[in-house]
Design an enzyme around this catalytic site. Sequence first.
Site, PDB file in Angstrom:
ATOM      1  N   ARG A 177     -24.594 -27.517  33.115  1.00 60.48           N
ATOM      2  CA  ARG A 177     -25.857 -26.908  32.710  1.00 60.48           C
ATOM      3  C   ARG A 177     -25.672 -26.208  31.372  1.00 60.48           C
ATOM      4  NH1 ARG A 177     -25.744 -22.357  37.438  1.00 60.48           N
ATOM      5  NH2 ARG A 177     -27.180 -23.853  38.360  1.00 60.48           N
ATOM      6  N   THR A 179     -24.972 -23.419  28.969  1.00 57.97           N
ATOM      7  CA  THR A 179     -24.202 -22.182  29.140  1.00 57.97           C
ATOM      8  C   THR A 179     -24.385 -21.204  27.987  1.00 57.97           C
ATOM      9  OG1 THR A 179     -22.248 -23.081  28.021  1.00 57.97           O
ATOM     10  CG2 THR A 179     -22.428 -23.461  30.404  1.00 57.97           C
ATOM     11  N   TRP A 190     -18.259 -32.294  18.036  1.00 59.10           N
ATOM     12  CA  TRP A 190     -19.065 -33.513  17.923  1.00 59.10           C
ATOM     13  C   TRP A 190     -18.930 -34.150  16.544  1.00 59.10           C
ATOM     14  CZ3 TRP A 190     -20.438 -36.281  21.754  1.00 59.10           C
ATOM     15  CH2 TRP A 190     -20.714 -35.703  22.981  1.00 59.10           C
ATOM     16  N   SER A 243     -23.023 -42.170  21.384  1.00 59.02           N
ATOM     17  CA  SER A 243     -24.360 -41.611  21.219  1.00 59.02           C
ATOM     18  C   SER A 243     -25.060 -41.474  22.571  1.00 59.02           C
ATOM     19  CB  SER A 243     -25.189 -42.501  20.287  1.00 59.02           C
ATOM     20  OG  SER A 243     -26.531 -42.067  20.227  1.00 59.02           O
ATOM     21  N   HIS A 246     -23.600 -38.521  24.449  1.00 59.22           N
ATOM     22  CA  HIS A 246     -24.110 -37.279  23.862  1.00 59.22           C
ATOM     23  C   HIS A 246     -25.547 -37.022  24.314  1.00 59.22           C
ATOM     24  CE1 HIS A 246     -24.265 -34.627  19.966  1.00 59.22           C
ATOM     25  NE2 HIS A 246     -24.330 -33.915  21.081  1.00 59.22           N
ATOM     26  N   ARG A 278     -34.727 -32.275  20.516  1.00 55.51           N
ATOM     27  CA  ARG A 278     -33.623 -33.226  20.474  1.00 55.51           C
ATOM     28  C   ARG A 278     -34.084 -34.684  20.514  1.00 55.51           C
ATOM     29  NH1 ARG A 278     -28.594 -30.518  22.185  1.00 55.51           N
ATOM     30  NH2 ARG A 278     -29.066 -28.350  22.696  1.00 55.51           N
ATOM     31  N   CYS A 385     -15.899 -23.913  25.554  1.00 52.41           N
ATOM     32  CA  CYS A 385     -16.536 -23.533  26.821  1.00 52.41           C
ATOM     33  C   CYS A 385     -15.846 -24.275  27.959  1.00 52.41           C
ATOM     34  CB  CYS A 385     -18.025 -23.877  26.769  1.00 52.41           C
ATOM     35  SG  CYS A 385     -18.860 -23.918  28.351  1.00 52.41           S
ATOM     36  N   CYS A 388     -18.127 -26.698  29.842  1.00 49.38           N
ATOM     37  CA  CYS A 388     -18.428 -27.857  28.991  1.00 49.38           C
ATOM     38  C   CYS A 388     -17.198 -28.757  28.871  1.00 49.38           C
ATOM     39  CB  CYS A 388     -18.867 -27.401  27.607  1.00 49.38           C
ATOM     40  SG  CYS A 388     -20.236 -26.222  27.593  1.00 49.38           S
TER      41      CYS A 388
END
Length: 459
Positions: A177, A179, A190, A243, A246, A278, A385, A388
């Site tokens: 989720r 964070t 990235w 992609s 992501h 996004r 993270c 993550c």
Amino acid sequence: MLRGLCYLWMASLLPITFSGQLHSELTGVLDDCFCDIESIDVFNNFKIYPRIQKLTERDYFRYYRVNLNRPCPFWADDGHCSIKDCQVEPCPESKIPVGIKSGNYNRYSQVANANTDIVDCEQAQDLGAINSTLSNYSKEAFEDWARHDDAQDHFCELDDETSPDADYVDLLLNPERYTGYKGPSAWRVWNSIYEENCFKPRSVYRPLNPLVPPRGGDDDGEGFYNWLEGLCLEKRVFYRLISGLHSSINIHLCAEYLLDEGWGKSLWGPNVQEFRQRFDPAETKGEGTRRLKNLYFLYLIELRALSKVAPYFDRAFVNLYTGDRQEDRATKELLLQFFNETKAFPMHFDEKSMFAGQKIEAKTLKEEFRLHFKNISRIMDCVGCSKCRLWGKLQTQGLGTALKILFSEKEIKNLPEHSPSKGFQLTRQEIVALLNGFGRLSTSIHQLHAFRALLKKKR
């Protein structure tokens, strides 16, 4: 039946667009394959999603052993995120049953513990257990397999599961989720993935990373991607997989966004504005639709891998060992039912179109493909993270396992019926990552429909 559902589903999608313009809909046939988005939507949301949710809740697939303390191999570590929602709660050693702890050291031993009264961090560590006395020949075969597996080339940098820094994590208690992790650290991860590993031509100056804001020049928008057409199929596929991954991660973060941090309890839910930022074609100059199509393409790749690996699990001696016989039988039955659904999909991606050129050139390209992806798996150790990092490592390993399967067709066809194969084998870590990684893609496509409905209601 599937076609009838498809008509109903398409009818629900036709009036729904991100910006109210029909031409910008997420619809039609995907590039580099012969499958359309509507068919995937129906197949996933009615057939796959309910089953993969049940599977990933089973003990075998619920627990993942991972090392979240490996240092970043590429740049000075930024340190771990201090936000509380970035933290991962590992299973305490005292709560992990013997069926898990003995798994790596006793992969094919007879089930030693049929106890069903195990709580908290329940079972799930072994690849399989043979339910009979082993002959000397079989024992030698297992030892040969273990030596081969240790030396085998992988698409991912695998964690050492025996490392004291590796922990068992309950994935259900540590969901993916939003964070709050963002900024230069996330951007650098990235950016390194896209700029250094996605076969970007030197003539292309604009960053590939969607986190980089558009500059407003001629190289922005959908036209920017014309450079992809100049790449060979394999390199186009590689970019689209990254992609798509992501995009999937971004959908999860938008769907499970921290909406309110009240006293003692946080409220998580869909953030429509974040989703539009996004993916809305109007806010991304048309690039959002391409990103989402890459998600569907990635889904097809992993779906194909799952359908091809089914014979590996069909063999009677391969059990999903947790130490609880009743649980193990039920889990394998669910898994085989799931594989039957994946095999029934009529529009699979044809992986034979890849690496089909001159033998030497194809081999070189395949190795380059593998090493680039392996490098990306190492970059996951640079994520600041912890939560993550956990889900990044798992989903990267899941995709790496899918690629390993797709490029092991001969080995899978020649699997022996009653003993492990020297040519192809999966560890429990790979199996858990494969199913949970695909579960994340399935969830993303399911969540897309929810976002469409929210956007329609908002208008």
